[in-house]
Design a protein around this motif. Structure first.
Motif, short mmCIF file in Angstrom:
data_model
loop_
_atom_site.label_atom_id
_atom_site.label_comp_id
_atom_site.label_asym_id
_atom_site.label_seq_id
_atom_site.Cartn_x
_atom_site.Cartn_y
_atom_site.Cartn_z
N GLY A 7 38.94 23.38 91.72
CA GLY A 7 37.52 23.18 92.03
C GLY A 7 36.69 24.44 91.79
N GLU A 8 35.37 24.27 91.82
CA GLU A 8 34.45 25.38 91.54
C GLU A 8 34.66 26.55 92.51
N PHE A 9 34.71 26.21 93.82
CA PHE A 9 34.77 27.32 94.78
C PHE A 9 36.15 27.96 94.83
N LEU A 11 37.92 28.32 92.20
CA LEU A 11 37.93 29.23 91.04
C LEU A 11 37.15 30.51 91.35
N ILE A 12 36.00 30.37 92.03
CA ILE A 12 35.22 31.57 92.38
C ILE A 12 36.06 32.49 93.28
N ASP A 13 36.79 31.90 94.25
CA ASP A 13 37.65 32.72 95.12
C ASP A 13 38.71 33.44 94.29
N ARG A 14 39.24 32.70 93.33
CA ARG A 14 40.29 33.29 92.49
C ARG A 14 39.72 34.43 91.64
N ILE A 15 38.51 34.23 91.13
CA ILE A 15 37.87 35.30 90.34
C ILE A 15 37.64 36.52 91.23
N ALA A 16 37.05 36.27 92.43
CA ALA A 16 36.73 37.38 93.33
C ALA A 16 37.99 38.18 93.67
N GLY A 28 28.46 42.23 97.44
CA GLY A 28 29.23 41.62 96.36
C GLY A 28 29.16 40.11 96.36
N ILE A 29 30.28 39.50 95.95
CA ILE A 29 30.34 38.05 95.80
C ILE A 29 30.34 37.38 97.17
N GLY A 30 29.67 36.24 97.29
CA GLY A 30 29.80 35.44 98.51
C GLY A 30 28.49 35.03 99.12
N ASP A 31 27.43 35.78 98.93
CA ASP A 31 26.14 35.36 99.48
C ASP A 31 25.29 34.79 98.35
N ASP A 32 24.05 34.48 98.66
CA ASP A 32 23.18 33.86 97.65
C ASP A 32 22.76 34.86 96.58
N ALA A 33 22.76 36.12 96.93
CA ALA A 33 22.37 37.15 95.96
C ALA A 33 23.10 38.43 96.32
N PHE A 90 27.80 41.13 86.51
CA PHE A 90 27.75 39.73 86.93
C PHE A 90 28.39 38.91 85.83
N LEU A 91 29.17 37.90 86.22
CA LEU A 91 29.94 37.11 85.26
C LEU A 91 29.58 35.64 85.40
N SER A 92 28.99 35.07 84.37
CA SER A 92 28.67 33.64 84.41
C SER A 92 29.50 32.92 83.36
N LEU A 93 30.14 31.84 83.82
CA LEU A 93 31.07 31.11 82.96
C LEU A 93 30.69 29.64 82.90
N ALA A 94 30.65 29.08 81.69
CA ALA A 94 30.60 27.63 81.51
C ALA A 94 31.93 27.25 80.88
N LEU A 121 32.06 47.30 89.10
CA LEU A 121 32.44 46.32 90.11
C LEU A 121 31.80 44.98 89.82
N LEU A 122 32.54 43.90 90.06
CA LEU A 122 31.99 42.55 89.89
C LEU A 122 31.15 42.23 91.12
N ALA A 123 29.85 41.99 90.92
CA ALA A 123 28.92 41.82 92.05
C ALA A 123 28.44 40.38 92.18
N ASP A 126 27.94 33.12 88.13
CA ASP A 126 27.72 31.69 88.28
C ASP A 126 28.84 30.98 87.51
N THR A 127 29.16 29.77 87.97
CA THR A 127 30.27 29.04 87.37
C THR A 127 29.88 27.58 87.21
N CYS A 128 30.05 27.05 86.01
CA CYS A 128 29.78 25.62 85.84
C CYS A 128 30.68 25.06 84.74
P1 ADP Z 1 24.54 29.22 93.89
O1 ADP Z 1 24.83 27.85 94.40
O2 ADP Z 1 23.43 29.93 94.61
O3 ADP Z 1 24.51 29.32 92.41
P2 ADP Z 1 27.27 29.81 93.85
O4 ADP Z 1 27.91 28.84 94.76
O5 ADP Z 1 27.25 29.53 92.40
O6 ADP Z 1 25.81 30.09 94.36
O7 ADP Z 1 27.93 31.22 94.04
C1 ADP Z 1 28.45 31.63 95.26
C2 ADP Z 1 28.82 33.09 95.17
O8 ADP Z 1 29.84 33.26 94.22
C3 ADP Z 1 27.65 33.97 94.75
O9 ADP Z 1 27.75 35.19 95.46
C4 ADP Z 1 27.91 34.18 93.27
O10 ADP Z 1 27.40 35.44 92.85
C5 ADP Z 1 29.43 34.15 93.22
N1 ADP Z 1 29.94 33.67 91.92
C6 ADP Z 1 29.81 32.43 91.37
N2 ADP Z 1 30.40 32.35 90.17
C7 ADP Z 1 30.92 33.58 89.92
C8 ADP Z 1 31.63 34.16 88.82
N3 ADP Z 1 31.94 33.48 87.71
N4 ADP Z 1 31.97 35.46 88.93
C9 ADP Z 1 31.65 36.17 90.01
N5 ADP Z 1 31.00 35.69 91.08
C10 ADP Z 1 30.62 34.41 91.04
#
Ligand code: ADP
Ligand code: MG
Length: 332
Positions: A7-9, A11-16, A28-33, A90-94, A121-123, A126-128
């Motif tokens: 799942g999306e989250f 994967l984000i945990d695994r990336i972090a 860093g990662i985990g909040d809205d910004a 910042f790392l955004s992946l599709a 540092l990875l701060a 976004d992931t989709c």
């Molecule tokens: P939003 O719904 O506001 O887009 P997300 O649920 O996508 O928030 O992201 C939650 C957290 O995870 C944020 O802190 C975001 O920066 C981080 N995050 C999401 N995708 C990645 C990624 N590919 N690499 C690093 N951090 C990510």
């Protein structure tokens, strides 16, 4: 496990988990910004670059590690060209739903290697999902004292034009890759292909030139020397004259093109994806620049001079004017 199960989250945990995080969790990662503060007296410097499957890369098995390294390298190169120190990214992946998780892990291996090598540092990110290919977008944030930052607009007539490293390796490497999908062909072929797949951003040299106040204008060569020097000239309101014979080439490049006639100047002067630095400086700074280049472990070569002509003129070894078949890569 498959991506759909994780799942999306997940994967984000695994990336972090793959990257060391900034000290305070809210940075860093985990909040809205993410919240970023430059060191006192420093200005934030931000750049972003996107790599799309089918446009910037093909996805043959086994090269995703290099793709991870390259997606960060091209951004590091932009900061190098400003003379800034990289700090966060910042790392955004599709991601296509069918991409195996272990391939994503290999991509992350490459990214985390490059991040560790440059202390960034990875701060966040976004992931989709993607219905076409893999898309990787990296945004990098660095810092520098505002008065030291090097812009494209600082060149003056009379300056010398410099280039770091060697040109044309990457374009030749790509040409060989496209001709012959699996790379066999000896050490020289391997070298130029690697220069294409795994470029080295010139961060140390870029910072050193800025911090010593040696360069007046700088750019990284991503679209070919003539196109990128053209950007310096346009933004500085000047021109330039280049001697193609002076453009630095690697021994590997020379070996691979020995039998090519005419000599492939196009690859050297306008091939692109060199990720070397092109900069201008007054002639009396030559010795100081060479010393910084030596410390940074990368050659630097004078290839021409800045003029007031308003255009970039490149001379072939026989003195005639070189007309590139295209000045550099453009998308549309
Ligand atoms: P939003 O719904 O506001 O887009 P997300 O649920 O996508 O928030 O992201 C939650 C957290 O995870 C944020 O802190 C975001 O920066 C981080 N995050 C999401 N995708 C990645 C990624 N590919 N690499 C690093 N951090 C990510
Ligand atoms: Mg999101």
């Amino acid at each position: 496990m498959r991506l759909a199960q994780l799942g999306e989250f997940g994967l984000i945990d695994r990336i972090a988990a793959r990257f060391p995080q900034p000290l305070a969790p809210e940075l860093g990662i985990g909040d809205d910004a993410a919240l970023l503060s430059p060191a006192p007296g420093m200005q934030l410097v931000v750049s972003t670059d996107l790599l799309a499957e089918g446009v910037h890369f093909e996805r043959p098995f086994g090269q995703l590690r290099l793709l991870g390294r390259k997606s960060l390298a091209v951004n590091l190169s932009d900061l190098a060209a400003m003379g800034a120190r990289p700090r966060w990214f910042f790392l955004s992946l599709a991601i296509p739903a069918g991409l195996p998780l272990d391939e994503i892990e290999v991509l992350l291996d490459g990214l985390s290697e490059q991040a560790a090598a440059h202390g960034v540092l990875l701060a966040g990110g976004d992931t989709c999902g993607s219905r076409s290919g893999l898309v990787i977008s990296v945004t990098i944030v660095g810092e520098q004292r505002p008065e030291l930052l090097l812009r494209r607009s600082g060149a003056r007539p009379g300056d010398e034009v410099w280039v770091s490293g060697t040109l044309g390796d990457s374009a030749l490497g790509l040409q060989l890759l496209l001709k012959n999908k699996s790379v066999t062909g000896g050490a020289a072929t391997e070298y130029v292909v690697n220069r294409h797949l795994d470029p080295t951003p010139r961060c140390g040299l870029g910072q050193a030139l800025a911090e010593a106040g040696l360069a007046r204008a700088m750019i990284d060569i991503s679209d070919g020397l003539l196109a990128d020097l053209g950007h310096i000239c346009q933004q500085s309101g000047c021109g330039a004259e280049i001697a193609l014979a002076h453009l630095p080439r690697s021994p590997q490049f020379e070996r691979l093109v020995t039998s090519a006639t005419p000599f492939p100047w196009q690859l050297v002067a306008a091939g692109g994806e060199d990720y070397e630095l092109c900069f201008t400086a007054p002639a009396d700074r030559r010795a100081a620049i060479l010393e910084r280049a030596k410390t940074a472990g990368v050659p630097a070569t004078v290839v021409g001079k800045v003029t007031d002509s308003g255009r970039v003129v490149a001379h072939l070894p026989d003195g005639s004017i070189f007309q590139p078949s295209s000045a550099g890569y453009t998308h549309f």
